[in-house]
Design an enzyme around this catalytic site. Sequence first.
Site, short mmCIF file in Angstrom:
data_model
loop_
_atom_site.label_atom_id
_atom_site.label_comp_id
_atom_site.label_asym_id
_atom_site.label_seq_id
_atom_site.Cartn_x
_atom_site.Cartn_y
_atom_site.Cartn_z
N HIS A 123 0.83 -1.21 0.00
CA HIS A 123 0.00 0.00 0.00
C HIS A 123 0.87 1.26 0.00
O HIS A 123 0.68 2.16 -0.83
CB HIS A 123 -0.92 -0.03 1.22
N GLU A 124 1.82 1.30 0.91
CA GLU A 124 2.63 2.53 1.05
C GLU A 124 3.49 2.77 -0.19
O GLU A 124 3.68 3.91 -0.62
CB GLU A 124 3.51 2.46 2.31
N HIS A 127 1.73 4.66 -2.70
CA HIS A 127 1.84 6.12 -2.51
C HIS A 127 3.19 6.63 -3.01
O HIS A 127 3.27 7.68 -3.65
CB HIS A 127 1.72 6.48 -1.03
N HIS A 133 -5.32 7.40 -2.21
CA HIS A 133 -6.31 6.48 -1.65
C HIS A 133 -7.52 6.35 -2.55
O HIS A 133 -7.92 7.33 -3.21
CB HIS A 133 -6.77 6.96 -0.26
#
Lengths: 439, 83
Positions: A123-124, A127, A133
Amino acid sequence: HTPAVTKWNKRNLSWRVRTFPKESHLGHDTVRALMYYALKVWSDITPLNFHEVAGNNADIQIDFSKTDHNDGYPFDGPGGMVAHAFSPGEHHAAGDTHFDDDESWTFRSSDAHGMDLFAVAVHEFGHAIGLTHVSAIESIMRPYYQGPVGDPLKYDLPYEDKVRIWQLYGVRESVSLTAKPEISKTNDQPVLLDLPENRSTNPLRRDAPNRCNTHFDAVAQIRGEAFFFKGKYFWRLTRNKHLVSLQPAQIHRFWRGLPLNLDSVDAVYERIHDHKIVFFKGDKYWVFKDNNVEEGYPRLISDFGLPLGGIDAAFSWALDDKTYFFKDHLYWCYNEYERRMEPGYPLETTLWQGIPNRLDDATRWSDGATYFFKGKEYWKVMDSNLEAEPGYPQSIARDWLVCSDMQADAPAPAESTRTRQHAKHDESHSKIEVCSCTS
Amino acid sequence: APADDDDASSGADWLTRFGYLLPPDPNTGQLQTQEELAKAIMTMQQFGGLEATGILDEATLKLMKTPRCSLPDLLQSEARTLR
């Protein structure tokens, strides 16, 4: 509303775990492996390449921090906010990824216990390469932690996430755009995770050299770790300078693509600008992407502007990011970015005070020094000057390869004693297994 | 069940932190209106896959307490448009 799009302009991105969790049962190598696989999830489908590096200049610096760590996103103890990453761009923190060290980071744990590091890292890193998101339940970019996502080696991004990252970077050549893989929702436990490399399980060969009583053909810092090459073998030290195994590994089983009849290498170094690894032997050189040779090699070292006849040593100097080649009593300075030899070279190696001629090899290290190796000894030169530090040379065997002074000082065994030593060695191997304990 | 005052206060903090609600204007000390708060809760509920009621109910509070990424879900400009 369409959020502002940020993405990397370059396609080769470096990463580094700068700080590790302090009280986690996950070892450093496990953390690094999980980061590697979490990044690979993205690079498998886009034309992005991630390389682990040692220095402070990594594009994606990974930290495990607690509470307020001066980036405007303080952590809040267990639960709550567990991690964050900065989007691509020119700012100094771009791409940096922080995990809350107060979380109980896990791997291969059930939903109820701890925070699955791989799932959060995927997930990170989304980014870190430019994704924001989204609300879709099945997306890895949903902001809420949804538990483990299964085996890192088998993880496949949800199609929605693939499409979003393809919109930023395009599709990697090997990926089929039309394939919509079914998402496996099994509860399979991840299979054994290991760093992406071969670890030979073959017994030590009889021609393997004695690390405590030899000189080395080449020494290199690769991905922050030290590699000592001798004949067809090499030893590997972690970035904390711990020997991975007392047994050497076979060069051909790890560095795939070198000719099988290559019985040794002259010099090895990791290139600064693209983190590829260059091997030298005689008039030829090979370029490796990770541990696979690139197409079109070997080529002649005259590509660098070096005279034929081979080199003794090669290393990238941290002070000027240039590559230095040594041969006999001469050295050259090569500009990797402009792909040309700096004018005015070669110069006499006597400019490096206290360093002998005809080196075995040299390498930079993470302590801000360059190390020169010859015979059984090494010299340390701090990056700010051209002179060996006082107190050198010192013993390579003792300081790098976990040998006692007695082992290192012992004369090379004669054939008869060598045979006896092998017999003894084999006998001891039947009782003691020498293991690699890195994670 | 609707939330009590403490939950409402921490809920407003949460909504501000993750981009659903603009922070109060430091110059005027102006607070959010109930209408703005309800709109922000509805957006958060939609984003989180809950029924968009605009009420800080148990399910919403539970989602707010779920471990998550520190980054906002909406950019400030998006929250401003909502306002």
